[in-house]
Design a protein around this motif. Structure first.
Motif, PDB file in Angstrom:
ATOM      1  N   GLU A 139       0.824  -1.221   0.000  1.00 35.85           N
ATOM      2  CA  GLU A 139       0.000   0.000   0.000  1.00 35.85           C
ATOM      3  C   GLU A 139       0.854   1.265   0.000  1.00 35.85           C
ATOM      4  O   GLU A 139       0.361   2.353   0.294  1.00 35.85           O
ATOM      5  CB  GLU A 139      -0.913   0.012   1.246  1.00 35.85           C
ATOM      6  CG  GLU A 139      -1.806  -1.217   1.380  1.00 35.85           C
ATOM      7  CD  GLU A 139      -2.763  -1.365   0.200  1.00 35.85           C
ATOM      8  OE1 GLU A 139      -3.268  -0.340  -0.283  1.00 35.85           O
ATOM      9  OE2 GLU A 139      -2.990  -2.509  -0.227  1.00 35.85           O
ATOM     10  N   ARG A 167      -5.147  -5.680  -4.573  1.00 32.21           N
ATOM     11  CA  ARG A 167      -4.479  -4.451  -5.000  1.00 32.21           C
ATOM     12  C   ARG A 167      -4.960  -4.030  -6.389  1.00 32.21           C
ATOM     13  O   ARG A 167      -5.022  -2.841  -6.693  1.00 32.21           O
ATOM     14  CB  ARG A 167      -2.959  -4.658  -4.997  1.00 32.21           C
ATOM     15  CG  ARG A 167      -2.171  -3.414  -5.323  1.00 32.21           C
ATOM     16  CD  ARG A 167      -2.310  -2.355  -4.256  1.00 32.21           C
ATOM     17  NE  ARG A 167      -2.397  -1.033  -4.859  1.00 32.21           N
ATOM     18  CZ  ARG A 167      -2.759   0.063  -4.224  1.00 32.21           C
ATOM     19  NH1 ARG A 167      -3.066   0.026  -2.942  1.00 32.21           N
ATOM     20  NH2 ARG A 167      -2.812   1.206  -4.830  1.00 32.21           N
ATOM     21  N   HIS A 169      -7.874  -3.982  -7.606  1.00 35.46           N
ATOM     22  CA  HIS A 169      -9.091  -3.165  -7.528  1.00 35.46           C
ATOM     23  C   HIS A 169      -8.797  -1.739  -7.069  1.00 35.46           C
ATOM     24  O   HIS A 169      -9.503  -0.810  -7.450  1.00 35.46           O
ATOM     25  CB  HIS A 169     -10.113  -3.821  -6.593  1.00 35.46           C
ATOM     26  CG  HIS A 169     -10.505  -5.198  -7.041  1.00 35.46           C
ATOM     27  ND1 HIS A 169     -11.132  -5.434  -8.242  1.00 35.46           N
ATOM     28  CD2 HIS A 169     -10.331  -6.407  -6.463  1.00 35.46           C
ATOM     29  CE1 HIS A 169     -11.337  -6.735  -8.384  1.00 35.46           C
ATOM     30  NE2 HIS A 169     -10.855  -7.353  -7.319  1.00 35.46           N
ATOM     31  N   ALA A 170      -7.746  -1.556  -6.279  1.00 34.99           N
ATOM     32  CA  ALA A 170      -7.441  -0.237  -5.728  1.00 34.99           C
ATOM     33  C   ALA A 170      -6.401   0.530  -6.553  1.00 34.99           C
ATOM     34  O   ALA A 170      -6.281   1.739  -6.412  1.00 34.99           O
ATOM     35  CB  ALA A 170      -6.934  -0.388  -4.290  1.00 34.99           C
ATOM     36  N   GLU A 171      -5.662  -0.175  -7.410  1.00 35.84           N
ATOM     37  CA  GLU A 171      -4.530   0.449  -8.108  1.00 35.84           C
ATOM     38  C   GLU A 171      -4.978   1.432  -9.194  1.00 35.84           C
ATOM     39  O   GLU A 171      -5.819   1.134 -10.019  1.00 35.84           O
ATOM     40  CB  GLU A 171      -3.643  -0.638  -8.745  1.00 35.84           C
ATOM     41  CG  GLU A 171      -2.362  -0.109  -9.344  1.00 35.84           C
ATOM     42  CD  GLU A 171      -1.524   0.678  -8.354  1.00 35.84           C
ATOM     43  OE1 GLU A 171      -1.219   1.849  -8.645  1.00 35.84           O
ATOM     44  OE2 GLU A 171      -1.184   0.135  -7.287  1.00 35.84           O
ATOM     45  N   ARG A 172      -4.371   2.617  -9.166  1.00 37.37           N
ATOM     46  CA  ARG A 172      -4.694   3.650 -10.153  1.00 37.37           C
ATOM     47  C   ARG A 172      -3.565   3.882 -11.159  1.00 37.37           C
ATOM     48  O   ARG A 172      -3.802   4.446 -12.222  1.00 37.37           O
ATOM     49  CB  ARG A 172      -5.030   4.968  -9.445  1.00 37.37           C
ATOM     50  CG  ARG A 172      -6.262   4.866  -8.566  1.00 37.37           C
ATOM     51  CD  ARG A 172      -6.782   6.257  -8.220  1.00 37.37           C
ATOM     52  NE  ARG A 172      -7.873   6.226  -7.271  1.00 37.37           N
ATOM     53  CZ  ARG A 172      -9.119   5.895  -7.559  1.00 37.37           C
ATOM     54  NH1 ARG A 172      -9.430   5.519  -8.763  1.00 37.37           N
ATOM     55  NH2 ARG A 172     -10.055   5.917  -6.625  1.00 37.37           N
ATOM     56  N   ARG A 177      -0.791  -1.403 -12.668  1.00 38.82           N
ATOM     57  CA  ARG A 177      -1.943  -2.242 -13.074  1.00 38.82           C
ATOM     58  C   ARG A 177      -1.518  -3.288 -14.106  1.00 38.82           C
ATOM     59  O   ARG A 177      -1.908  -4.457 -14.024  1.00 38.82           O
ATOM     60  CB  ARG A 177      -3.065  -1.375 -13.641  1.00 38.82           C
ATOM     61  CG  ARG A 177      -3.867  -0.631 -12.575  1.00 38.82           C
ATOM     62  CD  ARG A 177      -5.065   0.077 -13.184  1.00 38.82           C
ATOM     63  NE  ARG A 177      -6.050  -0.867 -13.679  1.00 38.82           N
ATOM     64  CZ  ARG A 177      -6.917  -1.529 -12.919  1.00 38.82           C
ATOM     65  NH1 ARG A 177      -6.917  -1.369 -11.620  1.00 38.82           N
ATOM     66  NH2 ARG A 177      -7.788  -2.353 -13.458  1.00 38.82           N
TER      67      ARG A 177
END
Length: 194
Positions: A139, A167, A169-172, A177
């Motif tokens: 994180e 991760r 789903h949360a990675e920008r 990604r």
């Protein structure tokens, strides 16, 4: 007309004199040149304590290229330097002289570049230790660190696979990604082929 550069001892003397210049850029250039010439070790070691980090970086790189027998004693203290560039130059110069404990400690550094580099080096040196450290960094605020984490975790391990999926789903960040998708894609293709 340009005067040719002085050779041998005269050149070394000129470089050693430049190492005492008031301008840190001149000092850094002199340290680089002395390192390439294989000269001025004592002066280079003295330059590791220069006020300007550019000079410390140049001196660390110059000394690291020499493959000194006692490289650990010379460059090891720089792993605690306040400047990230100096720490990275020391890691580069130390090579295998940077121990697993050093790399673990640097994975908690405040500068993301140092954390990412330390994790990559730890992955090469001691994969189980790197995985253990990487699990604590998933994180991390810096994308470069998360990228090294994804490259380090073992997607064949059920727990790591679950961490990587969560991760995703949360990675920008696009690069992270892609690395996540590649890591998870490799494991799914392996499980389908068995």
């Amino acid at each position: 007309y340009e005067r040719p550069a002085p050779e041998g001892p005269r050149r070394r003397d000129a470089l050693e004199f430049a190492l005492a210049d008031e301008d840190p850029r001149v000092q850094a250039a002199a340290a680089e040149a002395l390192g390439d010439a294989g000269a001025g070790r004592e002066l280079l070691e003295h330059s590791l304590r220069a006020a300007d980090p550019r000079v410390r970086v140049a001196a660390a790189r110059a000394l690291g290229r020499r493959a000194l027998v006692d490289v650990r004693a010379v460059l090891g203290p720089l792993l605690e330097d306040p400047d990230a560039g100096v720490v990275l130059a020391a890691l580069e110069g130390l090579g295998a002289g940077a121990g697993v404990d050093d790399l673990r400690a640097l994975a908690g550094h405040r500068e993301p570049d140092v954390v990412a580099d330390a994790l990559a080096r730890l992955r090469d040196r001691d994969p189980p230790a790197a995985i253990e450290v990487a699990r604590t960094l998933l994180e991390h605020a810096a994308w470069s660190v998360r990228l090294e984490v994804v490259r380090t975790l073992d997607p064949r391990d059920e727990g790591d696979r679950a961490r990587l999926r969560a991760r995703t789903h949360a990675e920008r960040d696009e690069l992270v990604r892609e690395a996540l998708e590649e890591a998870l894609g490799r494991t799914s293709s392996v499980s389908h082929s068995t």
